[in-house]
Structures are given as C-alpha cells and as structure tokens.
Design a protein around this motif. Structure first.
Motif, PDB file in Angstrom:
ATOM      1  N   ASN A 215       0.804  -1.188  -0.284  1.00 43.59           N
ATOM      2  CA  ASN A 215       0.156  -0.129  -0.186  1.00 43.59           C
ATOM      3  C   ASN A 215       0.843   1.144  -0.120  1.00 43.59           C
ATOM      4  O   ASN A 215       1.920   1.231   0.797  1.00 43.59           O
ATOM      5  N   ARG A 217       1.060   3.653   1.639  1.00 48.09           N
ATOM      6  CA  ARG A 217       1.502   4.529   2.726  1.00 48.09           C
ATOM      7  C   ARG A 217       2.546   4.478   3.246  1.00 48.09           C
ATOM      8  O   ARG A 217       3.095   4.856   3.969  1.00 48.09           O
ATOM      9  N   LEU A 219       4.990   5.439   2.213  1.00 51.55           N
ATOM     10  CA  LEU A 219       5.689   6.667   1.747  1.00 51.55           C
ATOM     11  C   LEU A 219       5.656   7.697   3.044  1.00 51.55           C
ATOM     12  O   LEU A 219       6.630   8.687   2.990  1.00 51.55           O
ATOM     13  N   GLN A 220       4.726   7.432   3.985  1.00 51.72           N
ATOM     14  CA  GLN A 220       4.606   8.484   4.867  1.00 51.72           C
ATOM     15  C   GLN A 220       5.700   8.282   5.985  1.00 51.72           C
ATOM     16  O   GLN A 220       6.323   7.006   6.150  1.00 51.72           O
ATOM     17  N   ARG A 229      -3.870  12.895   5.766  1.00 54.49           N
ATOM     18  CA  ARG A 229      -3.868  11.557   5.578  1.00 54.49           C
ATOM     19  C   ARG A 229      -5.206  10.862   5.713  1.00 54.49           C
ATOM     20  O   ARG A 229      -5.855  10.092   4.924  1.00 54.49           O
ATOM     21  N   ILE A 236     -10.823   8.179  -0.366  1.00 55.25           N
ATOM     22  CA  ILE A 236     -10.617   6.625  -1.093  1.00 55.25           C
ATOM     23  C   ILE A 236     -11.783   5.996  -0.794  1.00 55.25           C
ATOM     24  O   ILE A 236     -12.314   5.088  -1.455  1.00 55.25           O
ATOM     25  N   ASN A 248       6.233  13.217   2.451  1.00 53.38           N
ATOM     26  CA  ASN A 248       6.407  11.891   2.207  1.00 53.38           C
ATOM     27  C   ASN A 248       7.943  11.552   2.395  1.00 53.38           C
ATOM     28  O   ASN A 248       8.662  12.971   2.425  1.00 53.38           O
ATOM     29  N   ASN A 258       5.013  16.016  -1.255  1.00 52.67           N
ATOM     30  CA  ASN A 258       4.216  15.245  -2.476  1.00 52.67           C
ATOM     31  C   ASN A 258       2.865  15.962  -2.623  1.00 52.67           C
ATOM     32  O   ASN A 258       1.798  15.866  -1.820  1.00 52.67           O
ATOM     33  N   LEU A 260      -0.086  15.130  -4.165  1.00 55.17           N
ATOM     34  CA  LEU A 260      -0.806  13.653  -4.424  1.00 55.17           C
ATOM     35  C   LEU A 260      -2.047  14.088  -5.155  1.00 55.17           C
ATOM     36  O   LEU A 260      -3.018  14.649  -4.340  1.00 55.17           O
ATOM     37  N   GLN A 279       1.817  11.520  -8.300  1.00 51.49           N
ATOM     38  CA  GLN A 279       2.837  11.996  -7.276  1.00 51.49           C
ATOM     39  C   GLN A 279       3.685  13.230  -7.891  1.00 51.49           C
ATOM     40  O   GLN A 279       4.347  12.850  -8.913  1.00 51.49           O
TER      41      GLN A 279
END
Ligand SMILES: Cc1cc2nc3c(=O)[nH]c(=O)nc-3n(C[C@H](O)[C@H](O)[C@H](O)COP(=O)(O)O)c2cc1C
Length: 589
Positions: A215, A217, A219-220, A229, A236, A248, A258, A260, A279
């Motif tokens: 997933n 996430r 990158l967080q 978030r 989503i 990120n 980012n 996004l 991104q």
C-alpha cells in the motif's frame, strides 16, 4: 426502426474510445480488406461502419464516400445487437425491420445488406464490416465465411492499433511524464500497488520491485500530517478524487512534499476497479511559494519598519525636549526638532546651518572635544551636563543636556536631548530659600516619615540640633523617641500616638532628654502632612525648649505665693497688733 442500444452500451462506447479508431487516418490494409469484401460478395458497396453513441462512422468505403451518418435507422445498429451473428437482409423492402427505413424507401434504395459485427476478444461489437446492394440477393456460404474472415482481419488490425496505442501511452507514462504515476488494485485487500512509472522510481528512490504489492502509505513518516492522511482515507473510502500536499519520505529517508492526486477508476458498470495516483514533487513549488511568502513578509516588515521609523521621527519632532542630531565628524546640526527650533528661534533651514557653539553659551570646539572624548572612548554612555542656551535674539535660558554617541548609525552621529530647566531652577531656588528660612527659625523643626514604622526623622533643622545636642547626621533615620529615653510611658507620648492614629494635630509638653543626658521641657506641636491623593506621608514637628519659660513662670508664681503669704501674714500681724493694742483696753474695761 428506432435504435435500441445493447445492454453493454457504455462498455461498448468505452471500448470504441480505447481502440481509438473513430478518427483513425486512412489505412491501406483496411482499404484492401473492404475492397476484398466487395469483390468477394460481388456488391457495389462495401464498408466498415463503426457505431458511436449517435453516429455511424463509415470508414473505408467502396461505392460510397467515407461519411458520418446518423445512427438511428441504420442496418449496422441492428447488426451489432447480436455480436456473434452475421445480419443478412435479402430484400429490405420486404423486411418488417427495414421496409420503412428512408435508406430503403428513398435514395440509395438499399435492398440487400449483410453485416458481420466487428467484435473485440471480450465480445464487444464495435461496428460491422458490411456489404450493400441495390437489388435483393443472398450470400453464398463461401461469401459468408469470407466476410466472417475479413471481419476478423479488420479486428486483427484494430487490435494491432490498440496494442501500439497502449505501448505509446505506456511510453508516455513511463518516459515522458515527469510526475510519478501509480496504480493500485482496488479489489484486492490492502489496495496494493500494481504499477509505478519511472518518474515514481526517480522521485522516491524505490524500484518497481520494491513497491509492487504494497500500500502506498509506506511513503509516509513522522511529519506526515494526520489530517491530510485522513482526507485521503475518506476520499478513497468514498471513491472520490482527492488532491493533498503531504510530507513523504524517499527511500534514503529524506523528506519531500508530495502533491498527490488520487482518483478512482470505474468500469463501465460503475464498479471500482483501481485507483490512479499522481505524485508530484512540490518542494520547488513550496520553496517558490515560501520564497514569495518570505518576500512579501520582508516587504511587510520593511513597511512596518518604515512606518515605525516615521512614527519615531514624528515623536522626536513633537517632543517637548529639544532634540539635536549632530554629524559626528563636523558637529554640524543634521536635525533639530521643533522644540529646539522654537526655543532657539531659528527656522528649519537656519537650524541646519548651526554648529553647537552657535547656541551653547561658552562652548568652543575644544571643550566640545573634551565632552565627547569619554563617549568616543566608550567610557561613558551618556554625558549629562547643565549649560545655557543662547537664542537667536541673544537671550538665554538654562538647560540640562544628555549627549550620546551613536557609532552604529550611518554616518555616526551625536544626539543631544536638552531640557529647559528655567522652571526647575526657579523651584530649586525657592526650596533653597525655604530651607534657609526653616534653618533660621528659633524653634526646632523635625520632619518624620509617616509611611514607615517608628516614623523616622527625615529632616531636622539646626535649632533642633542645638536644642538636643545631636548632629543632624545622628538624628536622621532615628525615631523621634530618641528624645524621650526611658520615658516612653509618659502621658504626652500616649497623647501623640492617639493623635497620630487619627491623623490629627497635637500639642504636648514632653520632659525630653538631650544627648548629654540633661533634661529639658519640650513643647511639641505635631501636624500631619498629606500628599495630593490624601495619603498621610509626613509629620512636621515644631519643638520649643520651654524649660526656662516654665522655670521663670514657676519662680514668679512662687514669689507671688510668698508675697501673698507675706501679705496674709502682714495682715494677720496687723490684725494681731491691733488686737494686742486693744487688749489693755479690754483688760482695763
Ligand atoms: C493510488 C494511490 C496512490 C497513493 N499515493 C500515496 C503517496 O504517494 N503518498 C502517500 O502518503 N499516500 C498515498 N496514498 C494514500 C495511502 O495509500 C493511504 O490511502 C492513506 O494513507 C490513507 O489511508 P490510511 O489512513 O489507512 O493510511 C495513495 C493511495 C492510492 C489509492
């Protein structure tokens, strides 16, 4: 006949779009296939018809021009309703479905139609390969099979086109798009990544292999804003598009902003199939925004500073003190405020020509150098001195001056803040005169501080010192009880305390003690002094040594008594004499 779209019309239209064939340029192979169809079926007309939402796109045509015709009433629209079948209409004028069709009743007076749907591998009919004649007829089996094979060949061609289109899109996504692109599979638990492009790899430092199946996430990190978030999480969950800029982290741990955008991708039935994430590294944008924010802040600060400088300049100009700014090298006046100009009687322009010795009595460049030497050496911050200013008309007035050296100014300057002390000097003189008068009084004067416990003496005059034998230094700070040593319980002392408590004046007679222990009778008048707010601050005591007066009074009283006794005795004696004198007469009578 009215068109009735197939149940999967939206999917069909999406497929048509995906294949990108509606506006495809003329293609030699397609042309030959169509020609082959006409030859095979021996018809004057052969064409490829692509069925759009409202139109038929008649592509390579034999026997008629390539055109875009209305979809309604078309034979092809009918043909695609059953994608697996060849639709063959032997005589349209006798066919219930088409006999009233304007293509049949009028020009081009179609009688025969055979259309084989062009079907994608997943069964979607995009249009037909058809042959048309102006006279009724039937296809032979060979012709039907041939038409079937030719329609497959058309689809092969379309497919190749689609493949190369996909490759081109992939190429664009991979090579040309500078933004990271990511696709996740919305139908698998955890919404795992199924695709990332090269730009994503460059942006994050992760390879495709490292991220597929995860997933996004991962990158967080610690500074990822939880609000952003949950914004993403909600969008989503609701299958909505969402754009956020959040912190990120690259594979090497370095953070980046980012920008996004996550968007859902639905199939034709509206079912969610995947999400696409774009991104973009927003560091530069944020840096630029930050820079422009900083710039505007600096501009704002500069404006504020200018406004506050102006305000300060106005305060200096309006000050009731005279304020002078002098060039540190030449001593020339650079600025003299309104009070300075008014007090000296010079105009603004005249004031700019002045040197300090033009208006300070007795000042020369030499003693000016002497004044500033400790300032320049940093020994003193401020030189404070009293002097006399001379007006333009020659009259003078006393002033107190605070002179400072401002080395950090560009150019360095001296500032002089000058106060006219004419009034202060007058007051000081009058206080001095009063003090002298009090000193000259032949009564002792004391001033006691009423705000402190024990009411210490804050002033005594010379007469009191002479009266008590103490010096002023010995008395200041002492309580007035110093004159009543061991005598604190005297009734007058209590009277004074009671009057003090009520803040009233009182007059009492004390039996007081001098420094040398001798006693004297002290007649004290004590009066309270209140400040402007009515608060008791001091007592003023007037002390008289009445010892002699009392003794004299006592002496004269005593002698008067003796005299009275004498007179009484004399009287008695007289009376007694008289009595004695009369006794013989009494005795002789
Ligand atoms: C297609 C797609 C791409 C995403 N890309 C990122 C991304 O680049 N950075 C990020 O922090 N989150 C990204 N996310 C969001 C996270 O995967 C996750 O949905 C978000 O953190 C909220 O869910 P959570 O609170 O369960 O973590 C992406 C999500 C999707 C569906």
């Amino acid at each position: 006949m009215k068109r009735k779209p197939p149940w999967n019309e939206a999917v069909r239209l999406a497929a048509l779009e995906r294949y990108g064939i509606l506006d495809m340029p003329s293609d030699a192979v397609l042309n030959s296939i169509v020609q082959a169809a006409a030859n095979l079926c021996e018809t004057p007309i052969a064409l490829i018809s692509l069925v759009d939402s409202s139109y038929l796109w008649l592509k390579p045509c034999v026997g008629m021009p390539e055109i875009k015709a209305p979809r309604d009433y078309s034979f092809c629209n009918n043909a695609i309703q059953e994608p697996e079948k060849l639709l063959e209409v032997e005589d349209a004028s006798k066919d219930e479905r088409f006999k009233n069709n304007y293509l049949v009743t009028g020009e081009p007076n179609i009688r025969f139609y055979a259309g084989k749907p062009l079907v994608t591998p997943d069964g979607i009919a995009l249009g037909t390969l058809c042959v048309i004649d102006y006279k009724p007829r039937r296809l032979s089996t060979t012709q039907r099979d041939g038409l079937d094979q030719l329609s497959n060949a058309v689809m092969e061609l379309f497919h190749e086109r689609l493949e190369s289109r996909i490759t081109a899109i992939d190429h664009i996504v991979e090579q040309a798009i500078q933004d990271g692109v990511m696709i996740t599979d919305a139908n698998q638990p955890g919404n795992p990544i199924t695709y990332v492009n090269q730009a994503f790899e460059l942006l994050t430092g992760y390879s495709k292999a490292e991220v597929l199946g995860k997933n996004p996430r991962f990158l967080q990190g610690p500074d990822t804003d939880p609000d952003k978030r949950s914004q993403l999480c909600n969008a989503i969950a609701e299958h909505k598009s969402c754009t956020v800029t959040l912190k990120n982290y690259r594979k090497d741990g370095v953070g980046f902003w980012n920008q996004l955008t996550v968007s859902p991708v639905m199939d034709s039935s509206g079912k969610l199939i995947s999400f696409v994430g774009i991104q973009r590294n927003a560091d530069d944008r944020l840096l630029a925004e930050d820079r422009s924010l900083r710039l505007s802040k600096t501009r704002q600060q500069r404006e504020q500073a200018r406004a506050s400088r102006n305000r300060l300049a106005q305060i200096v100009e309006d000050s009731t003190n005279e304020i002078y700014v002098l060039d540190a090298d030449s001593f020339q006046i650079m600025n003299a405020n309104r009070s300075a100009r008014n007090n000296l009687g010079y105009s603004f322009d005249e004031s700019q020509q002045l040197m300090p010795w033009d208006y300070v009595e007795g000042l020369t460049q030499e003693n000016m150098n002497g004044l500033i030497a400790p300032l320049r050496a940093g020994v003193l911050d401020t030189q404070v001195f009293e002097t006399v200013h001379r007006r333009k008309d020659g009259s003078t007035y006393p002033v107190s001056t605070h002179l400072q050296y401002m080395a950090a100014q560009d150019p360095p300057v001296y500032t002089a803040i000058v106060q006219d002390i004419t009034e202060r000097q007058r007051q000081e003189e009058s206080v001095r005169l009063r003090e002298r008068a009090i000193e000259a009084l032949d009564v002792g004067v004391t001033i006691l501080d009423a705000t402190k416990e024990n009411n210490p003496l804050v002033y005594v005059n010379q007469t009191l010192c002479r009266m008590t034998g103490y010096s002023a230094d010995e008395l200041i700070g002492q309580g007035a009880g110093i004159f009543q040593r061991n005598n604190r319980q005297q009734i007058p002392h209590l009277e004074v305390k009671a009057a003090q408590a009520k803040g009233e004046s009182v007059q009492v007679l004390f039996n007081s003690v001098r420094k040398n222990g001798s006693r004297f009778m002290n007649e004290l008048s004590l009066s309270p002094v209140h400040n402007a707010k009515g608060k008791l601050t001091h007592y003023i005591g007037i002390n008289r040594d009445v010892t002699e007066k009392l003794e004299t009074e006592e002496r004269s009283q005593r002698s008067r008594k003796i005299e009275a006794v004498g007179q009484l005795a004399g009287g008695i004696a007289h009376d007694f004499n008289n009595l004695l004198r009369s006794l013989p007469e009494i005795w002789n009578s």
